[in-house]
Design a protein around this motif. Sequence first.
Motif, PDB file in Angstrom:
ATOM      1  N   ALA A 218      40.397  42.564  36.793  1.00 33.75           N
ATOM      2  CA  ALA A 218      39.328  41.757  37.400  1.00 33.75           C
ATOM      3  C   ALA A 218      39.519  41.702  38.910  1.00 33.75           C
ATOM      4  CB  ALA A 218      39.340  40.343  36.818  1.00 33.75           C
ATOM      5  N   ALA A 219      40.763  41.552  39.355  1.00 38.12           N
ATOM      6  CA  ALA A 219      41.039  41.511  40.793  1.00 38.12           C
ATOM      7  C   ALA A 219      40.606  42.808  41.444  1.00 38.12           C
ATOM      8  CB  ALA A 219      42.537  41.269  41.038  1.00 38.12           C
ATOM      9  N   ASN A 220      40.875  43.912  40.769  1.00 41.63           N
ATOM     10  CA  ASN A 220      40.502  45.221  41.297  1.00 41.63           C
ATOM     11  C   ASN A 220      38.980  45.324  41.454  1.00 41.63           C
ATOM     12  OD1 ASN A 220      41.113  47.799  42.188  1.00 41.63           O
ATOM     13  ND2 ASN A 220      40.881  48.688  40.162  1.00 41.63           N
ATOM     14  N   VAL A 221      38.267  44.891  40.433  1.00 46.09           N
ATOM     15  CA  VAL A 221      36.795  44.984  40.453  1.00 46.09           C
ATOM     16  C   VAL A 221      36.220  44.092  41.557  1.00 46.09           C
ATOM     17  CG1 VAL A 221      34.704  44.442  39.132  1.00 46.09           C
ATOM     18  CG2 VAL A 221      36.594  45.641  38.025  1.00 46.09           C
ATOM     19  N   TYR A 222      36.677  42.825  41.570  1.00 47.52           N
ATOM     20  CA  TYR A 222      36.122  41.891  42.559  1.00 47.52           C
ATOM     21  C   TYR A 222      36.447  42.345  43.984  1.00 47.52           C
ATOM     22  CZ  TYR A 222      35.816  38.657  38.579  1.00 47.52           C
ATOM     23  OH  TYR A 222      35.554  38.082  37.363  1.00 47.52           O
ATOM     24  N   SER A 223      37.699  42.768  44.176  1.00 46.08           N
ATOM     25  CA  SER A 223      38.105  43.102  45.546  1.00 46.08           C
ATOM     26  C   SER A 223      37.423  44.375  46.039  1.00 46.08           C
ATOM     27  CB  SER A 223      39.629  43.211  45.659  1.00 46.08           C
ATOM     28  OG  SER A 223      40.142  44.110  44.726  1.00 46.08           O
TER      29      SER A 223
END
Lengths: 307, 251
Positions: free
Chosen positions: B168-173
């Motif tokens: 999720a962090a990868n997608v959001y960032s």
Amino acid sequence: MSVRIRELTKIYDSGVTAISDVSLDIELGQVFCLAGPNGAGKTTLIRQVLGLLEPSAGTIEVYGIDVVKHPERLRGRISYMPQRPYALYHLTVSEAIVFAGRLRGMAKRPAQAQAEAIIEQLGLSEHRHTLLRNLSGGMLQLTSMGIACIADPELTVLDEPTAHLDPHKRQTALQWITNLGRSNRTVILVTHMLSEAEPVVDKIAIIKKRLLIQGTPAELRSSIGEFWKAKLSHAQTLSSPWPMFCTVAKSTSTKTELLFPRRQFAEVTAVIEILLQAGRIDDANLGPPCLDEVYIAFNEKAQNDAE
Amino acid sequence: MRDLKLVGATTEFLILLKIQLATFRMMGPFALMISGVLPVGMMFVMRTIGGELPLDRAINLVAGSMVMGLGNTCIATMGQIIADMRLSGSLAYYATLPIARWRFILAISTAYLLAGLPSMVIILAMAPLILGHTLVLHPAMLLVLALGAIALSGIGAAIGLYARSPIAANVYSLAVSFGLVFLSPVYYTVESMPYALAKVSAIMPTTYLAQALRIILYGHTDGLINNVAILSLYAIAMMAIVQNRIRWRER
């Protein structure tokens, strides 16, 4: 009192209750063992004590600091040994321990000197220039202990410090923990290996989402009643009728375990003596239950209560 | 806030930086330069398809590539690193240390900025050859890149701390990184943007980062101080937010 926990409860957003209404007291300079099965809430409890997880209810006081309201005030006085020190994985053993000390405020030379002493005491001399990622599980575990203990923090939390150690290294680790206790530092030890940890701990708490029991090792042993255990070894299946006050806890073709009231010790030894002389049993060990058996007994009781 | 003595703060930052730089031990020099390949490839493709680019478009392209690279490092990579640290328990270790949060984040972004410098050098070295224009290189570029890294790192750190998982962090960032790059005049000037977007871009740190880099590449100084001042304010504000608002403690 160095750690005071009252009615600590953690319920996650998913509705899962990790721990409920746990109250503990840990005195200054005590080696305190926290035990429980997988999923018992040990890590959840520890993370709350360290100020890493917000409780749902209850209070935690460490050295007079209200950890629930001011977790940041605890940093620098505590240390935590994770099972795997991924944060420092790309450093050598020497670098990891020195840097850990320096980040706790030690000057360069004292940190290097103490790191060197720790490396010697933990038997890591051959590996001082090895990257943590290239160490075996046991060596990594010992290095983690060194990282947690440099700079002499007042409270040290060790999570399964002997889990991957061979018997010799396990003794090294247990001696290390004993020395920590003797230097008046408070240690919280999370472990499943109660019998092994017994010589070094002052107090034990067994939890399974709630506190099942806490006390000294002797108090825990006597808590399951005045029962002793006889472990018998034999070459063939033993079918001897035992006195009515004995309970057969385990029976295989080569081993039998009996539970009996301690006050019937003389009667039991008389029966065993007869069987030994007749050659029907080869060996017998009698004694109080070990802490692992206390742990199992309380776990089973908690499971039965839940059902 | 922890001990503000300069020596203690500097020492703490340098040790945290050394720990982060150690993560590059397993990479060879080739790996450090590989992140320069994509922007160089983009320049080559645009030159091949579009023919010779005028100087202003060439400078937009180079500045845009540098901002894009910094955005990837400081937002996307930072977000994923922090999320990975949470999952692995590394962040819990740092959270028990008496270190300043902003110095911890700054150390990570500085390490990745330093690691990204070889690719920046490749972009700047190849640009004149591919685009056919002389670009001015000035040491002030390092200051601008550093301020940009600090400003963007706080965003990445916040994403990593609050995302539910590293994925999720990868997608959001990545979404935020691309959003910041394309919603602000990074590859193009503000004058070429729609009115509403141009107004929105005034609050994006990437706007001032790209403008400052373009000014330096032109060899000018007009407007550089204003852009550097605004970037500095962003950098200070982001680190203050990291220190005071971002929580080490999970709920």
